[in-house]
Scaffold this active site. Structure first.
Site, short mmCIF file in Angstrom:
data_model
loop_
_atom_site.label_atom_id
_atom_site.label_comp_id
_atom_site.label_asym_id
_atom_site.label_seq_id
_atom_site.Cartn_x
_atom_site.Cartn_y
_atom_site.Cartn_z
N LYS A 94 -63.03 -22.91 -42.05
CA LYS A 94 -62.47 -22.16 -42.47
C LYS A 94 -62.02 -21.40 -40.84
CE LYS A 94 -61.65 -17.34 -43.42
NZ LYS A 94 -60.58 -17.55 -42.71
N GLU A 139 -70.60 -14.24 -32.99
CA GLU A 139 -69.48 -13.75 -31.96
C GLU A 139 -69.31 -13.25 -32.81
OE1 GLU A 139 -68.41 -13.22 -29.00
OE2 GLU A 139 -67.39 -15.21 -29.28
N CYS A 141 -62.83 -12.84 -25.65
CA CYS A 141 -63.77 -11.86 -26.17
C CYS A 141 -64.05 -11.20 -24.48
CB CYS A 141 -64.25 -12.04 -26.84
SG CYS A 141 -65.33 -13.44 -27.20
N GLU A 200 -62.42 -2.38 -27.55
CA GLU A 200 -61.40 -3.39 -27.53
C GLU A 200 -60.52 -3.15 -27.54
OE1 GLU A 200 -62.67 -7.28 -30.02
OE2 GLU A 200 -63.16 -8.43 -28.28
P1 ADP Z 1 -59.68 -10.82 -36.02
O1 ADP Z 1 -59.77 -9.36 -36.11
O2 ADP Z 1 -60.10 -11.12 -34.52
O3 ADP Z 1 -58.40 -11.77 -37.28
P2 ADP Z 1 -61.30 -11.19 -38.01
O4 ADP Z 1 -62.89 -10.81 -38.02
O5 ADP Z 1 -60.64 -9.98 -39.37
O6 ADP Z 1 -60.92 -11.22 -36.83
O7 ADP Z 1 -61.53 -13.02 -38.77
C1 ADP Z 1 -62.48 -13.85 -38.24
C2 ADP Z 1 -62.44 -14.79 -39.33
O8 ADP Z 1 -63.47 -13.73 -40.59
C3 ADP Z 1 -61.25 -15.48 -39.89
O9 ADP Z 1 -60.87 -16.77 -40.41
C4 ADP Z 1 -61.37 -14.42 -41.73
O10 ADP Z 1 -59.88 -14.76 -41.84
C5 ADP Z 1 -63.02 -14.28 -41.48
N1 ADP Z 1 -62.53 -12.67 -42.66
C6 ADP Z 1 -62.06 -11.97 -42.46
N2 ADP Z 1 -62.55 -10.89 -43.79
C7 ADP Z 1 -63.51 -11.93 -44.54
C8 ADP Z 1 -64.43 -11.30 -44.96
N3 ADP Z 1 -65.21 -10.35 -45.48
N4 ADP Z 1 -65.82 -12.64 -44.89
C9 ADP Z 1 -65.72 -13.89 -44.22
N5 ADP Z 1 -64.82 -14.05 -43.74
C10 ADP Z 1 -63.85 -12.88 -43.26
#
Ligand code: ADP
Length: 504
Positions: A187, A259, A295, A394
């Site tokens: 995903k 990560e 990162c 960050e």
């Molecule tokens: P960023 O701030 O780098 O966008 P996120 O940590 O919000 O990072 O997102 C990284 C990935 O995690 C994306 O693919 C996002 O859709 C997914 N994501 C966001 N919330 C959740 C959740 N509660 N559980 C699993 N995956 C999630």
């Protein structure tokens, strides 16, 4: 800061392959509500992508589950050959996919092409490593015995990825997970889903169900995390979301690799006085690469007092000459940030630092002439007080805060002072400094004199809140393997410690 003219880019044709999911070997349109994918350069909608509905997420996991047994038993050399073929297909599609990455992510096309080349190399590396690491033989208890440590696939792996390196960070999971015999549901980030969906055309030679691609936001990610049929979650993203992923996996005791964020220090040692030009160029590279949305990019610079002013001067000069503009232009160094919200977050950190006494020496503003996109000029900051978010949270933007330190002791103390522990860059030729840094820096990675360089054979990851587990290298393969201990006695007979104690 210079700016490039606007590319008359927009033939706007996102290929249809970028708009379909891959579920059980079938390319299908998402049944969910359409997601608006933005082009961060023009700040306009690039396309609308129908995301996966609940039934499609369920079907993707079911397909991965159904394919797991046969894939896990496929000879490793055959799996390896299929990974090499995937690398070949990725190389053949490099320009098409890099273009879509540029449109959806805003990272310069040149860098996206490099990302894809690097991803193909990672596939080749794990294609080979997977053939030669099925475990080990350890000395048995008795000479009539064999003691084996067998490495097996874990089962179904969910790969949840971010937007800053959408293909590479997926391949860092996909390549080792497939080489180890697992099947996948992937995903991508809702901000950059299109390039990942294009990869579906590169995996057509794999058996149906071995790799599945769904699209959607955090709810789709969470559904994968909560699914009992998913044996392992491999995640790259923010610390905040990483905590939710870890908590979900903890509830059902599923394996998890994380990560997460970084706040990487960049330490200049006092023996660098004659080399400050090289060091400042390296600093600009690691602070502004992908507009600072890396990162493991440097986010705080520690420079000895006697070198500070000259280093800052050179860094400012370097920042000012970078070309900011349309990421499709071959001459653009720095593109827009991913989103308005991301730029806002960076600007707020800068404002807090300035309110606390910091000075912006270059950049720090929205550049004129670069267009409507989410641009922010490469920024050099000095005199930020140590407790401001700019120095201990960050940033993920093109910002280089420089701190004057008394020497290496002080630099190491400051470097270790945050809750992050991903990487650190150090510039020195002095072997004594090198050995001290290796021993004392609390990070998962250290780069001496060459920031950001990656190596497929060398593990990537962080300590403290920067993550759990490692990607790449032998560790990156082991992250997707289960360990089975096997004890074999070749001489069948009654052992004298078998019951009864009084009788034998
Ligand atoms: P960023 O701030 O780098 O966008 P996120 O940590 O919000 O990072 O997102 C990284 C990935 O995690 C994306 O693919 C996002 O859709 C997914 N994501 C966001 N919330 C959740 C959740 N509660 N559980 C699993 N995956 C999630």
């Amino acid at each position: 800061m210079k700016s490039t003219s606007h590319h008359d880019r927009r033939d706007e044709n996102v290929p249809s392959a970028a708009l379909l999911l891959l579920v059980g070997g079938e390319r299908v349109a998402g049944g969910g509500a359409p997601l608006e994918v933005e082009d961060p350069f023009s700040a306009t909608t690039l396309t609308r992508l129908p995301v996966a509905d609940d039934a499609q997420v369920d079907a993707a996991v079911a397909a991965a589950r159904a394919a797991a047994r046969a894939w896990g038993q496929t000879p490793a050399a055959e799996r390896g050959a299929m990974l090499h073929e995937l690398a070949r297909r990725l190389r053949a599609r490099t320009d098409d996919i890099a273009r879509v990455m540029t449109l959806e992510g805003g990272k310069p096309f040149v860098e996206n092409r490099d990302e894809l080349r690097q991803a193909a190399g990672t596939l080749d590396y794990f294609a080979e490593l997977g053939r030669s690491s099925a475990g080990r033989v350890v000395p048995p208890v008795e000479p009539t015995q064999l003691s084996l440590v067998v490495r097996e696939p874990i089962g179904v792996v969910a790969c949840i990825t971010p937007w800053n390196f959408p293909v590479l960070l997926l391949i860092w999971k996909l390549a080792p997970a497939l080489a180890a015999g697992n099947t996948l549901v992937c995903k991508p980030s809702e901000l950059t889903p299109l390039s990942t969906l294009m990869l579906a055309e590169c995996v057509e030679h794999l058996p149906a169900g071995v790799v599945n691609f769904v699209a959607g936001a955090g709810d789709v990610g969470q559904a994968l995390v909560d699914d009992e049929r998913v044996d392992c979650v491999a995640f790259t993203g923010s610390i905040e979301t990483g905590r939710k992923v870890a908590a979900g996996c903890a509830t059902r005791l599923a394996r998890v690799n994380l990560e997460l964020g970084g706040k990487d220090p960049f330490i200049v040692c006092s023996d660098m006085s004659a080399e400050l030009d090289v060091v400042a160029r390296a600093g600009a590279w690691t602070a502004y690469f992908n507009a600072g949305q890396v990162c493991s990019g440097a986010e705080r610079f520690y420079v000895p007092a006697d070198l500070h002013d000259e280093f800052v001067e050179r860094l400012v000069a370097r920042s000012d000459e970078l070309v900011i503009g349309d990421p499709l232009e071959a001459t653009t160094d720095v593109g827009p940030l991913i989103s308005r919200a991301q730029r806002e977050k960076v600007i707020i950190q800068l404002e807090q630092a300035v309110a606390a006494g910091a000075q912006i020496l270059s950049g720090g503003s929205i550049p004129e002439g670069a267009g409507a996109g989410h641009f922010l000029s490469p920024t050099v900051v000095s005199l930020a007080p140590l407790a401001t978010p700019l120095l201990d949270h960050e940033t993920f933007g093109p910002v280089a805060p420089v701190v004057r330190v008394r020497g290496l002791d002080h630099a190491i103390e400051q470097a270790n002072s945050t809750s992050y522990g991903l990487g650190c860059s150090v510039f020195t030729r002095d072997i004594r400094n090198i050995v001290r840094c290796i021993r004392e820096l609390r990070t998962g990675m250290i780069w001496f004199n060459d920031p950001l360089t990656e190596n497929d054979a060398s593990p990537f990851g962080g300590v403290k809140q920067s993550g759990l587990g490692r990607e790449l290298g032998e560790e990156g393969l082991a992250a997707f393997q289960e360990t089975k201990r096997v004890h074999i006695e070749s001489h069948l007979g009654v052992k004298d410690w078998w019951f009864p104690y009084g009788g034998g």
